[in-house]
Design an enzyme around this catalytic site. Sequence first.
Site, short mmCIF file in Angstrom:
data_model
loop_
_atom_site.label_atom_id
_atom_site.label_comp_id
_atom_site.label_asym_id
_atom_site.label_seq_id
_atom_site.Cartn_x
_atom_site.Cartn_y
_atom_site.Cartn_z
N CYS A 105 7.75 9.48 -15.20
CA CYS A 105 8.94 9.84 -14.71
C CYS A 105 9.19 11.43 -15.22
O CYS A 105 9.44 11.79 -16.39
CB CYS A 105 10.20 9.03 -15.35
SG CYS A 105 11.77 9.97 -14.61
N CYS A 140 13.07 11.90 -16.56
CA CYS A 140 13.61 11.04 -17.72
C CYS A 140 12.72 10.07 -17.89
O CYS A 140 11.88 10.18 -18.54
CB CYS A 140 15.14 10.89 -17.36
SG CYS A 140 15.47 10.16 -15.72
N SER A 141 13.04 8.72 -17.56
CA SER A 141 12.34 7.77 -18.10
C SER A 141 12.40 6.45 -17.14
O SER A 141 12.51 5.27 -17.52
CB SER A 141 12.85 7.46 -19.57
OG SER A 141 14.14 6.93 -19.68
N CYS A 142 12.52 6.90 -15.82
CA CYS A 142 12.72 5.70 -14.88
C CYS A 142 11.44 4.58 -15.02
O CYS A 142 10.27 5.27 -15.14
CB CYS A 142 12.97 6.04 -13.65
SG CYS A 142 14.28 7.27 -13.25
FE FE Z 1 13.98 8.79 -14.82
#
Ligand code: FE
Length: 211
Positions: free
Chosen positions: A111, A114-116
Site C-alpha cells: 500500500c 498507508c497500510s491498506c
Molecule cells: Fe492504505
Amino acid sequence: MSSDLFKYNEEREAASAAKVRALEALLIEKGVLGSDSVDAVLQYFELTAGPFNGARVVARAWVDPAFKERLIADTPKAIAELELPQGMAGAEGEHMVAVANEPGVHNLIICTLCSCYPWPVLGLPPYWYKDPVFRARGVREPRAVLREFGVPIADETEVKVWDSSAQIRWFVVPERPANTEGFTEEELASLVTPESMMGVALVPAAAAKAA
Ligand code: FE
C-alpha cells in the site's frame, strides 16, 4: 530463507506494549473505552479475521481449479462459498481481490499510501508493511526488495506490484509447493504463511509424506 526476517524486534514489542497499556488505562479512566472493548477487538483479530482464513482460501484454490477461477473472477463471492467465520463480509471483506502467482508471474502486495490490507483473510498488517521505505522501494525496485526477502525472481518472470487502497485490498494465491500431492486441504492450509499471501515469500516445497 529465514523466517526471522518477519519477526518483531523484542524491544520494540515491549515498548509498544507499554505504550498501549498506558493509553488503554487512560482511555478507560476517562470513560472513552469500556474495560472489555480492547479485548473484544483483540479477540476479533485472533479468532475471526486473520491469516488462518486466507490459508483456507488458498488451500481450497489449490485443490479445486474451478474455485480458483471463481476466486480470481469475484473474490468476495467465491470466499462466501466457504464456511469461514463471520466477519469475512465486513471489515473490508467486500473490497478484496485475489491474484495468483503462476510460472512466469509473481505478485507483490503493497500500500503506497498507508497500510491498506485485506483484514478478513490476513488480519492486521505487520509493522514493516507500513514502513515508508518498504512502500516506496516495493514500487521502484520490487525485484531488489524481493531478493532481500529471500525471494529471487528470475529475469524472465514478470513481477506485478499491486497497490492496495480503500477500494481494493489485494492478496496473493501463492503457487502450490512440490511434494504435496497426498496432502489434505487442512494440511495444505497449514503450509500457507501470511507472507506468502503478500508476495514477500514463497510457500516452500514440503517434505514428501511417508506413504
Ligand atoms: Fe492504505
